[in-house]
Scaffold this motif. Sequence first.
Motif, short mmCIF file in Angstrom:
data_model
loop_
_atom_site.label_atom_id
_atom_site.label_comp_id
_atom_site.label_asym_id
_atom_site.label_seq_id
_atom_site.Cartn_x
_atom_site.Cartn_y
_atom_site.Cartn_z
N GLY A 1 -10.32 -0.03 -5.81
CA GLY A 1 -9.55 -0.90 -5.98
C GLY A 1 -7.86 -0.67 -4.91
O GLY A 1 -7.74 -1.24 -3.89
N ARG A 2 -7.71 0.81 -4.95
CA ARG A 2 -7.11 1.94 -3.68
C ARG A 2 -7.18 2.08 -2.68
O ARG A 2 -6.53 1.66 -1.63
CB ARG A 2 -6.43 2.66 -3.88
N SER A 3 -9.26 1.63 -2.05
CA SER A 3 -10.00 2.63 -0.83
C SER A 3 -9.41 0.64 -0.97
O SER A 3 -9.12 0.65 0.44
CB SER A 3 -11.12 2.42 -1.33
N GLU A 4 -10.12 -0.70 -1.86
CA GLU A 4 -9.53 -1.38 -0.61
C GLU A 4 -8.20 -1.89 0.09
O GLU A 4 -7.86 -2.93 0.88
CB GLU A 4 -9.97 -2.55 -1.93
N LYS A 5 -6.99 -1.35 -0.67
CA LYS A 5 -5.24 -1.66 -0.86
C LYS A 5 -5.11 -1.45 0.70
O LYS A 5 -4.59 -1.45 1.67
CB LYS A 5 -4.75 -1.56 -1.53
N GLN A 6 -6.05 -0.17 0.84
CA GLN A 6 -6.10 0.53 2.10
C GLN A 6 -5.82 -0.01 3.33
O GLN A 6 -5.46 0.47 4.65
CB GLN A 6 -5.90 2.38 1.87
N GLN A 7 -7.36 -0.06 2.98
CA GLN A 7 -8.17 -1.15 4.26
C GLN A 7 -7.15 -2.17 4.69
O GLN A 7 -7.25 -2.42 5.86
CB GLN A 7 -9.16 -1.50 3.96
N TRP B 1 0.69 -1.11 0.04
CA TRP B 1 -0.52 -0.07 0.49
C TRP B 1 0.61 1.51 0.25
O TRP B 1 0.85 2.11 -0.93
CB TRP B 1 -0.80 -0.18 1.25
N ARG B 2 2.08 1.38 0.88
CA ARG B 2 2.93 2.17 1.19
C ARG B 2 3.85 2.86 -0.43
O ARG B 2 3.85 3.42 -1.16
CB ARG B 2 4.05 2.14 2.67
N ASP B 3 3.83 1.66 -0.77
CA ASP B 3 4.77 1.71 -2.67
C ASP B 3 3.22 2.21 -3.42
O ASP B 3 3.54 3.37 -4.46
CB ASP B 3 4.73 0.46 -3.51
N MET B 4 2.20 2.23 -3.41
CA MET B 4 1.13 2.51 -4.15
C MET B 4 0.42 4.06 -3.54
O MET B 4 0.38 4.62 -5.00
CB MET B 4 -0.31 1.65 -4.13
N ALA B 5 1.10 4.39 -2.20
CA ALA B 5 0.52 5.76 -1.74
C ALA B 5 1.70 6.74 -2.20
O ALA B 5 0.88 7.44 -2.18
CB ALA B 5 -0.02 5.81 -0.65
N LEU B 6 2.96 6.21 -2.43
CA LEU B 6 4.35 6.88 -2.51
C LEU B 6 3.44 8.21 -4.09
O LEU B 6 3.35 7.51 -4.39
CB LEU B 6 5.04 6.19 -3.20
N PRO B 7 3.43 9.39 -3.20
CA PRO B 7 3.76 10.20 -5.18
C PRO B 7 4.09 10.32 -5.72
O PRO B 7 5.25 10.15 -5.66
CB PRO B 7 3.65 11.74 -3.62
N ARG B 8 3.77 10.99 -7.26
CA ARG B 8 4.42 10.60 -8.35
C ARG B 8 5.55 11.03 -8.60
O ARG B 8 6.55 10.52 -9.53
CB ARG B 8 3.16 10.93 -9.61
N GLU B 9 5.73 12.43 -7.63
CA GLU B 9 6.72 12.92 -8.11
C GLU B 9 8.20 12.22 -7.18
O GLU B 9 9.68 12.68 -7.61
CB GLU B 9 6.90 14.90 -7.27
N PHE B 10 7.82 11.56 -6.34
CA PHE B 10 9.34 10.07 -6.00
C PHE B 10 9.22 9.41 -6.76
O PHE B 10 10.21 8.89 -6.23
CB PHE B 10 8.76 11.00 -4.27
N GLY C 1 -3.10 2.27 -15.67
CA GLY C 1 -3.27 0.92 -16.78
C GLY C 1 -2.52 -0.34 -16.41
O GLY C 1 -3.38 -1.41 -17.58
N LEU C 2 -1.38 -0.77 -15.92
CA LEU C 2 -1.63 -2.04 -15.91
C LEU C 2 -2.08 -2.84 -14.73
O LEU C 2 -2.25 -4.36 -15.35
CB LEU C 2 0.33 -2.18 -15.20
N PHE C 3 -2.47 -2.41 -13.63
CA PHE C 3 -2.53 -3.59 -12.85
C PHE C 3 -4.67 -2.90 -12.53
O PHE C 3 -4.95 -3.31 -11.93
CB PHE C 3 -2.36 -3.26 -11.19
N ASN C 4 -4.95 -1.90 -13.02
CA ASN C 4 -6.50 -1.95 -13.02
C ASN C 4 -6.97 -1.30 -12.02
O ASN C 4 -7.74 -1.52 -10.92
CB ASN C 4 -7.59 -2.60 -14.24
#
Length: 460
Positions: A204-210, A122-131, A196-199
Amino acid sequence: MQKREQGKLGGAGGGSATQTPKRGRPFGSVNNSTGLSSATADSVAPQCLLGPSLQVHSSFAEQNNKRIVLALQSGLKSELTWALNTLTLLSFKEKDEMRRDTTPLAKISGLLDALLQVIDDWRDMALPREFQRAPRVRTLGTNTPVSGFGNEYEALGVIDAPSHPGSVSVPSNPEASSQKSMVSHHPTEWWFDEDGLFNLDEEGRSEKQQCAVAASNVIRNFSFMPDNEVIMAQHRHCLETVFQCVEDHNTGDEELVTNALETIVNLAPLLDLRIFSSSKPSYIKITEKRAVQAIMGILCSSVKTWNCAAAELLGRLIINPDNEPFLLAFAPQIYKRLVDLLSVPAIDAQAAAVGALYNLSEVNMDCRLKLASERWAVDRLLKVIRTPHPVHEVCRKSALILESLVGEPQNKALLLAYENAFSEILFSDSRQSDSFARILFELTSKPNNKVAAAQGIWGM
């Protein structure tokens, strides 16, 4: 120094030899008067101990431990949900429940790492795009109609071509084709983009966060179990993950931060910050300095409960002399913030600040000198005693802090200004009279100059 060593051996956060109740358990849940260890207290009066524990029957562990670990590692929604729900239920215990013939879940091979992986995903997914690392621009086959990298839809003008982030859809009519060279393409290609790759849409992001929050809650429950403390305090990946969650408290999920912070507080008596520079495998580059900076960020945040937890954490970490060099580098900011917490009307904030200052004042002479010179420190410690604080232990520690400060000859001239206040508490508060009698005796019986000799009237 004697008190610090006793506190370290007893695992107490308050610097005393008795066992300090952990976060999540009510004050007085452990019998401090008898000085029993946590294991003895559990066997004598288990009905008094509240809060979660992580034990399961050995038969269940033998049959399902591998399945739980594999379900966490699979990443499948149904399996992950089942595993997290199972672990959450197993981490709860009614106060009257007796569990025997049990196995600590933290000793199940791979379970802790599997839970940490859920949080890391989740942390890898929530990482800000600029980083994130910039994608490499694809140049192979740019002059051919079909490159194999997804541009064939644009080149061949396929109708109803799937739109991908970073790509530009081109109509099939000739006018649009003639203007194709004028369209500026984004450097980010669709196969690099997670959506695009993982849809992974918002749902889906909310489920990962939970899932990450649920995993952090289970790890927090791990830290309440005495059998799990040593394993977790020496697990570098676990400490790196929870410290990183605390470090990103401004942008991260609040419940995730709270669970990580309480996990560190429970493990603090056994935590050695030098683990971040050890030879153990590292997953996240957390250093000792970054770890202390993360604690300072929580200590100075606007959330009161986080302030209390950070103050309690500092008081427990300083018990270990090996942590002193890293914490004392931030001593001025620590003293200032802890003294500010003494002025907060909330009694839990005052208790956490007094507990931390009590342990810090026992470190060395430099700590006592800096604390005495901190503005409002003595005034607010006296206010805690005069109010008085509902918990007598807090008032007692406040008096012991003042007693430690007056023991330094350099502080006597500063503390002589409070002589009348000390004498007033001596005669008005019978419970603190012994401490303030020693304070006044130490303050005035051995004057360093003529001014002090003229002012001192106690113990002459």
